[in-house]
Design an enzyme around this catalytic site. Structure first.
Site, PDB file in Angstrom:
ATOM      1  N   GLU A   1       2.712   5.082  -4.083  1.00 47.80           N
ATOM      2  CA  GLU A   1       2.608   5.968  -5.271  1.00 47.80           C
ATOM      3  C   GLU A   1       3.859   6.804  -5.546  1.00 47.80           C
ATOM      4  O   GLU A   1       4.040   7.161  -6.713  1.00 47.80           O
ATOM      5  CB  GLU A   1       1.407   6.902  -5.099  1.00 47.80           C
ATOM      6  CG  GLU A   1       0.066   6.221  -5.282  1.00 47.80           C
ATOM      7  CD  GLU A   1      -0.258   5.191  -4.201  1.00 47.80           C
ATOM      8  OE1 GLU A   1       0.156   5.414  -3.049  1.00 47.80           O
ATOM      9  OE2 GLU A   1      -0.880   4.185  -4.522  1.00 47.80           O
TER      10      GLU A   1
ATOM     11  N   ASP B   1       0.847  -1.199   0.000  1.00 51.98           N
ATOM     12  CA  ASP B   1       0.000   0.000   0.000  1.00 51.98           C
ATOM     13  C   ASP B   1       0.885   1.252   0.000  1.00 51.98           C
ATOM     14  O   ASP B   1       2.089   1.174   0.257  1.00 51.98           O
ATOM     15  CB  ASP B   1      -0.871  -0.030   1.263  1.00 51.98           C
ATOM     16  CG  ASP B   1      -2.044   0.945   1.178  1.00 51.98           C
ATOM     17  OD1 ASP B   1      -2.399   1.373   0.068  1.00 51.98           O
ATOM     18  OD2 ASP B   1      -2.613   1.273   2.245  1.00 51.98           O
TER      19      ASP B   1
ATOM     20  N   ASP C   1      -9.082   2.772  -2.613  1.00 51.33           N
ATOM     21  CA  ASP C   1     -10.038   3.180  -1.580  1.00 51.33           C
ATOM     22  C   ASP C   1     -11.339   3.666  -2.197  1.00 51.33           C
ATOM     23  O   ASP C   1     -11.586   4.863  -2.308  1.00 51.33           O
ATOM     24  CB  ASP C   1      -9.411   4.259  -0.695  1.00 51.33           C
ATOM     25  CG  ASP C   1      -8.192   3.726   0.038  1.00 51.33           C
ATOM     26  OD1 ASP C   1      -8.058   2.490   0.150  1.00 51.33           O
ATOM     27  OD2 ASP C   1      -7.377   4.530   0.495  1.00 51.33           O
TER      28      ASP C   1
END
Ligand SMILES: *[C@@H]1O[C@H](CO)[C@@H](O)[C@H](O)[C@H]1NC(C)=O
Ligand SMILES: *[C@@H]1O[C@H](CO)[C@@H](O)[C@H](O)[C@H]1NC(C)=O
Ligand SMILES: *[C@@H]1O[C@H](CO)[C@@H](O)[C@H](O)[C@H]1NC(C)=O
Length: 973
Positions: free
Chosen positions: A488, A485, A653
């Site tokens: 980015e 997670d 999400d």
């Protein structure tokens, strides 16, 4: 369906961060209203995290970027297509596979960067179906060239010195004086790509070209975004990896610089891939596509198709074929944020068993960590001994465990001996594996644990460090895969905010972690108003001081920041401002900043879009060290072209609402054509509260996605499928179908791994040139054989669907009744769809391999096989089965079975040496008009029954004692 008017401002620009509830160690930690987390309140005070001692919070102002007006919303912005003067092409010479020449700038306009005077154009016919156009400055000082070791470069096929140009599907044509080029399909003469009429712009921070498109075009791809499957005129795709909670049309986690252009006038499809890691923006007009990048060079690949599935195969083969997932990955996965202690996991696993709902894998969000630090577990809430006992038990039951892993590494406080005892940082710092500031000091951002450093996957020692960290962690906590997670890569503050502040660690995130989740899905009070009453009291008990993250920005005026600069240019505020889906649009908002520097001098500016991809490759390698010759299981958030070779992906999400449930389908198509077939979204919805109706529909829809996981945000009401009895029923129904179909899904997984074809397929791929099915994205095929028509709205008992070719070339059978459907091609058919029922049809002409469902994948694999033979109009059908041990990376033994039915006879022809010892139990043949006199298995009569034009052959076990597919067999009727 397009929901572009539904953009949620509350989500855009805020990111995961603001949606969170429950301070990490505050005693007001929210209860998730789950039976499993009833002990939350009592334990939270002893939460053990060192953060509970810290009052320090990362200052809010550190999160504020500079407000910038996105170019596409700036009415006074210069249109480079109008203002630039372009280049002329000189000195063209042919080379064995194409041509090369020099582009001379006609006149500098320096619109969003300093124009390059001379460019080198090289065109290479790489194969009959692939053409490469490469344009780079002749002077490459300060120009970023994407290394092949980071992202694969498609290679010339065959003899590099000669090529028969007549064999090529694609032809390059150009005009010299006002340079422009066209790519033409030789078989039809159609112009696939043409820059005529628009100048090429090539400067240090702005590269742009424009192609004309036919009116009424069907452009897909250019993910990742939350959007319908077609990129209709007016769509702007911003390609800048972003940690943000699934805003519609905003840039989100992954970047896939490829589009597919499906042409309904000529019945052909081609694809265009720009191999660049640059920050990009693509503007799709009525009859044009304008593609912009903020650094790098032009490296374009055209794939000629001519069918959409051909383009997918051609593209995915060049970027990297999808990873072969282990068989167990197809089982059901349960996750939530808010399984606060190990006992919660124990309870959830027990509850699934109690309610007889299959559970393959239990997951952990960041709850398990000690103060959110990677490679740790909380000594009080997740003590190592109990954790290990739990995993032993789980593994004894053939179940699996996957923990979350965050991208950033905590920087401990040197003034605090306890805090400073965090080996993962020290080991990394000593091996020099972290990103730096331009001055060589450590780049320190902020993520969950406080101020953090970020591994640099271009640094020499990073992989060794990584392997060691994962191995040590696995030695203690034997997980089965990794959920990656925040890669980015996300950082909650702007710039190296922790330089000079990390001695304040541990620091809490710069927003309130705590509050209530009050949103419910559309239609909630229509259909579930009584449910709300019972839930609202538990919600009310939760701390309710939620405040949203700041979206207002500093008042400094902006555009003065976006100035031209020579060399690498103004990397923090490029002259061209993208429409970044973060409040201020500043590239550094909620991300590691563009000026963070890799060991070899590469700037994050040039490879921001690769961070997640490089990290996933590194995790993949680390897992191979732990599990030699086992297929690594990784589900990751940020992706790039080729990432599918290493991981699967979840949709990020999303929200617990019907729109997001719908968007999961076009997102799956977009990931499929991007080489990431192993995809699913947070079933029942992540942000916000789900409800029985939504969750029931979604558990059923999700059961047909390759990756099937329910996940939920901290503080929302529980949404495990057993929480509502109606959802439990609906789930058992559709899970029984999924588990029955496991051999079919595994065969599709294997097919995707060897060919690149997606598992979920759009009508536009299956029936490419039937214009009425262009852009259908509320229904989908699984492989070629199954058509799913989900309910995507609240409060309905029926759903409309279309059935391509029905009663013309195609036959569809109802999965549940086996009845041949009297549908009409192109007509909207209305299907009954009460709660608990998801319409599912089998397309005639297909043979589906099945296996009796067990509680786990391992159990299922011990059960007898079956077949469904769905005959087409001519009484024919075919299908495939692939099997192996389900986990080896280098596969030594495999089994392939071809099934062919025609003229009242089914032949199963196996080859390969993997032995599936389970027998064949039954064969169901759909679409048999007359009751046969007899049914024979290899010439001897067997019992059967006949009903509804269906033959049921059962009790075949004794015919295949050494395994269903140990030998060829024939069934005739
Ligand atoms: C084109 O080729 C000629 C002859 O070799 C050379 O003098 C000239 O510099 C070349 N032009 C460019 C722009 O490279
Ligand atoms: C242009 O690039 C091609 C391919 O790399 C190379 O062969 C050629 O020499 C280059 N031309 C010039 C003038 O730099
Ligand atoms: C290439 O560009 C750099 C930076 O702009 C400049 O310093 C250098 O002189 C150029 N080289 C040539 C050969 O023109």
């Amino acid at each position: 369906m397009i929901f572009s008017n539904l953009i949620r401002n509350s989500v855009i620009g805020v990111g995961l961060a603001s949606l969170v509830v429950g301070a990490p160690a505050s005693s007001a930690a929210s209860s998730s209203a789950s039976s499993a987390s009833s002990s939350v309140a009592s334990d939270s005070a002893s939460g053990s995290s060192s953060q509970s001692d810290s009052a320090y919070t990362v200052p809010n102002e550190l999160t504020l970027g500079v407000a910038q007006v996105p170019n596409i919303y700036n009415e006074s912005a210069v249109d480079a297509n109008v203002a630039a003067k372009g280049y002329s092409l000189v000195n063209v010479t042919t080379i064995p596979r194409g041509l090369t020449g020099i582009l001379e700038l006609k006149e500098a306009t320096n619109i969003y960067g300093y124009d390059f005077e001379h460019l080198n154009l090289t065109v290479t016919y790489q194969s009959d179906t692939r053409l490469n156009i490469h344009i780079e400055p002749t002077n490459l000082t300060d120009v970023f060239i994407l290394p092949e070791k980071l992202v694969i470069k498609p290679k010339v096929e065959g003899d590099t010195e000669s090529f028969n140009f007549d064999d090529s599907d694609l032809v390059f044509e150009y005009s010299e004086k006002d340079f422009s080029f066209e790519v033409i399909r030789s078989s039809t003469g159609e112009v696939l790509f043409s820059t005529a009429g628009n100048p090429l712009v090539f400067s240090n921070q702005f590269i742009q070209f424009n192609t004309s498109l036919p009116k009424g075009h069907a452009i897909t791809g250019l993910g990742e975004s939350i959007h319908g499957s077609l990129n209709e005129p007016g769509t702007v795709k911003t390609l800048y990896a972003n940690d943000v909670g699934d805003p519609i049309d905003g840039n989100i986690y992954g970047v896939h610089p490829v589009y597919y252009d499906q042409r309904y006038n000529s019945n052909t499809t081609h694809g265009v891939y720009w191999r660049t890691s640059a920050i990009q923006e693509v503007v799709i007009g009525e009859e044009s596509l304008t593609w912009r990048a903020l650094s790098g060079v032009i490296d374009l690949y055209f794939f000629s198709g001519p069918d959409p599935k051909d383009v997918i195969r051609q593209y995915v083969k060049e970027i990297g074929l999808p990873a072969f997932q282990p068989y167990w990955a197809l089982g059901y996965h349960q996750c939530r944020w808010g399984y606060r202690e190990i006992e919660d996991l124990v309870d959830v696993v027990d509850n699934f068993k109690k309610f007889n709902i299959p559970l393959e894998t239990i997951w952990s969000d960041i709850d398990y960590m000690d103060s959110y630090k990677d490679f740790t577990n909380d000594p009080h809430r997740y003590p190592t001994d109990k954790y290990q006992d739990f995993l032993d038990e789980l593994h004894n039951n053939s179940q699996h465990y996957v923990p979350i892993f965050d991208a950033a590494i905590y920087v401990p406080n040197p003034n605090n001996a306890t805090d400073n005892d965090y080996e993962p940082f020290h080991a990394g710092n000593e091996s020099d594996v972290f990103l730096k500031n331009p001055d060589g000091s450590l780049y320190i951002g902020a993520v969950w644990p406080g101020f953090t450093a970020f591994p640099d996957f271009l640094a020499n020692n990073t992989q060794d460090y990584w392997n060691q960290m994962f191995k040590d962690w696995h030695d203690r906590i034997p997980f089965d895969g990794i959920w990656s997670d925040m890669n980015e890569v996300s950082s909650f503050c702007v710039g190296s905010c922790g330089s000079g502040r990390y001695f304040e660690n541990p620091a809490q995130p710069p927003f309130l972690v705590g509050g209530e989740v009050t949103q419910y899905p559309t239609g909630f009070n229509v259909s579930n108003s009584t449910e709300w009453k019972s839930i609202s009291s538990s919600i009310a008990a939760t701390a309710s001081t939620s405040k949203s993250s700041p979206t207002s920005s500093s008042s400094s005026s902006i555009d003065s920041m976006n100035t031209l600069a020579p060399g690498k240019g103004n990397i923090n505020y490029p002259p061209y401002a993208i429409n970044h889906a973060q409040g201020e649009h500043d590239l550094a908002t909620h991300a590691v900043s563009p000026n963070a520097t890799h060991q070899d001098g590469t700037l994050e500016y040039d490879i921001h879009n690769l961070y997640g991809f490089l990290q996933e490759k590194a995790i993949h390698e680390a897992l191979l060290e732990i599990f030699p010759n086992k297929r690594p299981f990784i589900i990751a958030r940020s992706t790039f072209a080729g990432a599918g070779a290493y991981m699967g992906h979840w949709g990020g999400d999303n929200n617990a609402d019907y729109d997001m449930m719908y968007f999961s389908i076009p997102q799956a198509f977009s990931m499929g054509l991007s080489g990431i077939p192993f995809f699913g979204v947070d079933v029942c919805g992540f942000n916000g509260n789900s409800d029985a109706e939504l969750c029931s529909r979604w558990m059923q829809l999700g059961s047909f996605f390759p990756f099937y996981r329910n996940h939920n945000v901290l503080g929302a009401i529980s949404q495990e499928p057993y929480v509502w009895s109606s959802v439990a029923d609906a789930t058992r129904t559709s899970m029984a179908i999924r588990y029955l179909l496991l051999p079919y899904y595994y065969t599709l997984l294997h097919e995707s791994h060897v060919t690149g074809l997606p598992i979920l397929r759009s009508f536009a791929w299956q029936f490419p040139y039937e214009k009425q099915y262009k852009g259908v994205d509320n229904q989908f095929f699984v492989g070629d054989a199954l058509l799913v028509t989900p309910v995507l709205q609240p409060g309905v008992k029926k759903v409309n669907g279309t059935f391509p070719g029905a009663n013309v070339t195609e036959v569809y059978y109802d999965w549940y009744t086996h009845e041949k459907q009297n549908f009409t091609d192109g007509k909207n058919e209305t299907l009954a769809a009460p709660i608990g029922h998801i319409p599912l049809h089998i397309r005639g002409g297909n043979i589906l391999p099945l296996q009796e469902p067990g509680y786990t994948v391992a159990e299922s694999r011990q059960n007898p096989f079956g077949l469904i033979v769905a005959l087409d109009n001519e009484g024919k059908a075919e299908g495939k089965l692939y099997l192996d041990d389900g986990e080896s990376l280098e596969i030594e033994e495999s089994l392939y079975v071809n099934f062919v039915a025609s003229k009242n006879e089914l032949i199963a022809s196996p080859f390969g040496d993997y032995n599936a010892s389970q027998p064949l139990a039954n064969v169901t043949i759909l679409g048999v008009e007359h009751k046969p006199k007899q049914v024979q298995f290899d010439g001897s009569k067997v019992k059967f029954s006949y009903e509804n034009s269906t033959i049921f052959v059962t009790n075949l076990e004794t015919k295949t004692p050494s395994g269903a597919f140990a030998n060829q067999f024939t069934i005739s009727w």
